[in-house]
Design an enzyme around this catalytic site. Sequence first.
Site, PDB file in Angstrom:
ATOM      1  CB  SER A   1     -45.775 -30.170  -6.739  1.00 35.27           C
ATOM      2  OG  SER A   1     -44.901 -29.801  -5.715  1.00 35.27           O
TER       3      SER A   1
ATOM      4  CD  GLU B   1      -2.822  -1.267   2.393  1.00 41.17           C
ATOM      5  OE1 GLU B   1      -2.829  -0.309   3.197  1.00 41.17           O
ATOM      6  OE2 GLU B   1      -3.514  -2.286   2.552  1.00 41.17           O
TER       7      GLU B   1
ATOM      8  CD  GLU C   1      -4.481  -7.746   2.056  1.00 43.11           C
ATOM      9  OE1 GLU C   1      -5.319  -7.028   2.644  1.00 43.11           O
ATOM     10  OE2 GLU C   1      -3.264  -7.466   2.004  1.00 43.11           O
TER      11      GLU C   1
END
Length: 717
Positions: free
Chosen positions: A620, A161, A275
Site C-alpha cells: 500500500s 390513522e 410513508e
Amino acid sequence: MKRTCLSVLLAVFMAGSAFAQFGRQVDNGPKSLKDAYDGYFTIGVAVNQRNVSDPAQMELIKKEFNSITAENDMKSGELHPKEGVWNWERADKIADFCRKNGIKLRGHCLVWHAQFCDWMMNDEKGNPVPKEVFYARLRDHIHTVVNRYKDVVYAWDVVNEAMSDAGRGFRGREPNPYRESKLYKLYGDEFIAKAFEFAHEADPNALLFYNDYNAAVPAKRDRIYNMVKKMQAAGVPITGIGMQGHYNIYGPTPEDIDSALTKYSELVKHIHITELDVRCNEEMGGNLQFSRGENKAMAPYLSTLQEDQYARIFRVLRKHKDVIDNVTLWNLCDGDSWLGVNNHPLLYDENLKPKKAYYAVKNFNPALDNNVPKEDFKPSELNQPGQQYPMVNSEGYARFRIDAPDAKSVIVSLGLGGRGGTVLHKDKDGVWTGTTEGPMDEGFHYYHFTIDGATVNDPGANNYYGSTRWESGIEIPAHDRDFYAAKNVPHGNVQQVLFNSPSTGLQKRAFVYTPAEYNKNTKKKYPVLYLQHGWGEDETAWSNQGHANLIMDNLIAEGKCEPFIIVMTYGMTNEARHGTIGSFNPKNFETVLVDELIPYIDSNFRTIPNKKNRAMAGLSMGGMETKNITLARPEVFDYYGLFSGGTYSPSDLKDVKPRLIFTSCGSKENPEGVKKSVEDLKAAGFNAVSYVSDGTAHEFLTWRRSLKEMAPLLFKK
C-alpha cells in the site's frame, strides 16, 4: 523527486488503496432504485411543489421512482377548504407531472382527522349536522376528487390513522381501539365504512387502502387487523393496508415488521409501505409532536445504524414481494422531510446526494436475503486466552458478542464491502451479538466496536497496530493458510533494534528477521530485504499481522527460497492523516532508511552491503514509498516490490535497470492495471513479474501471498 511526480505516485497508490474508499461510495449496482426493485415492487416518493418545479429534482424523481404520492396537496382540507371552494392547482400540477412522465400516482388521502374538511361536520352555527348531511357531503367530495384523477391514480389511501396508539387502559383493560377523533365521536366507525363505499363507487378499479403508522407495533397491528377484518366481513371494500413506516434507527425490529406483514396478508392481497423514513433518534410513528434534531452533521455511527436499519427493513420487504406492491419514501430528500433535515431520515441528503443507506437499499445481494450461516462457529485463532468471542464459521462468517447492558447501539467495524460494519442487537440480558451479513474475505482483518459513538476494542481479541491505533484483530482461516502456518521447521529470529536517527533527533526502532541458520554459520553473509508496512500501521505489522517470519521459515525449509535478512521499520506514513495525504513527503523517510538505517544494519548484521544484494518492497503506502525511494536512489536497491502500492512504467526507469520488478494486488483491487504495467515493462526489456491474489482486496492475505511469491525470486545466484 519533484512534487508533480509524487502526486502521480500518490494517485496510483490511492486508486487501489483503502484511502479510495474514504468519503465516497463505489457504486456498481443498478442504475436506480426502481431498476433494483423491478420484479419486487414499485418504488415511490412523496412530493411537494418544489420537487415538481425544479429541473434537477424532477430528473431525480424520473430516474429513481415509478410511483408518486402527493405529500399534502391532495388531502381533503387542502383541496376543499370550504363548501363550494376547490383548490385544484397544486394537486393538478403533481397529477400532470405523473401523466406527462408515465408515473403511477397514489392518492393521499380522502379522509383524515387532520387536514380534513371540518366544515362537512358542522352547520352555519358550528353545530354538528345530521350524519345524513355529513355523508352526502363526504360522498360528493370523494366522488369529485376520485373522478378527477381516476385516469392516473391507481390506489387511494381512503382512510388515514383512525386507530388508537394507546397502551393498556386502567387496570389492564383494553382501551378503545379507535382514535377518538371528532369523526369517531360523531359517527363511530361507520365513517370508515362509508368512505370506502364512496371511493369504490367512484372508481371500482382503484385499490383502496386503510393507512396508518406504527402498524408493525403488535398492539396496534392487532387493532388494525381486527378493524379491517370486521369491515370486510360487513362487505366494506378495503382491498389493501398501508403501513406508513415512520421508523427510527433502533426500531421496529425486522421480526415485528415481518409478523405484521404476515398477519395483514391473511386479509388483503395488497400491502403498501406508504410513508417510509428512518429518523436518527428514538422517536417513531406519525404524531406531529417530535424532535427536529440538532443542527449538526450526521455522526458516522448514526449513518451506519441508519444504513443497517434500511437494509434490514428492505430485506423483510423483499421477502413479502408476493403481497407488497409498492414502497414509498416519504419525501425526496432530508431537506424536504416533515421530520426536519437534522433528523436525516431519507436516502438522499439535503443536497440531493445519495447517502450510505441509499446504496444499502439499492445494491442488495439477493443471494444473502435467505442465507443462513452454518452454526459451526469456533473462537477466532487470534482471541485472547480463554475467550470464546469473536467466532468464525467454516463459511467465513464472523460473529461478535459484548456485554453492554446500558448501551443504545453497538456496531462492529467489520462487515461486507461498502457497508459501515455489522450492527449488533441486544438480548434481554443486555448482551449484544451480531453476525456479519455474509462471509468475509479470507485472512486477517482489523476491527473495533463503536458503542454509542465511542470507539472500543473487543475485550475478547488480541490487538494489532493499524489505522493509526491498536485495533482488534480477527483471522478468517484461508484455504491456503499452510504457507504462513507455524510448523515444526527451523525458525528464524525476529529481534528489535534501536538505531540513531540524526535527521529526526530520535532513537528509532526496527525489527530484523534473521533466518534459522544465521547464528549457526557465523561467517556467512546475507542479502537484505527492506520491507515496509502501509498507512496506519507500523514496524510491528509484517511480523505480527503479516507473518513474514513464518512465511520465510517455511519457504527456506522447503528449499524454495534463498535465506536472507528482512528489516522492517516505521515508514513515517502515519504523519499523513486522511485529507492531507497529498502533502506527505517521502523524502524524510528516504533519509532515515538509506542514510541511517541501512548503514546501521550493515554495521551490526552480517550483510552483503551492495546493490545487487539489497531489495525493497512495501504494501500500500509502503509500496508508494518503495517506488519513490528506488527511483530516487537507484544505486541502493536492485530488487523492487510493490504490493497493492502502484506500478512502474518504462518511462519511470529510463536511467536504471533493476534485476527484478515485482508488482501485485488483490483480484478485487486493480488487477488489470498491474498486469498491463508488467506487460509494458517486459516489452521494454525489464525482468518484471505480476501476481494477483485471488479473492482478496486491500488486505493482509494479499500481501502475505505477495511476499510468498516474491521471496523465491530474490537474490538468485
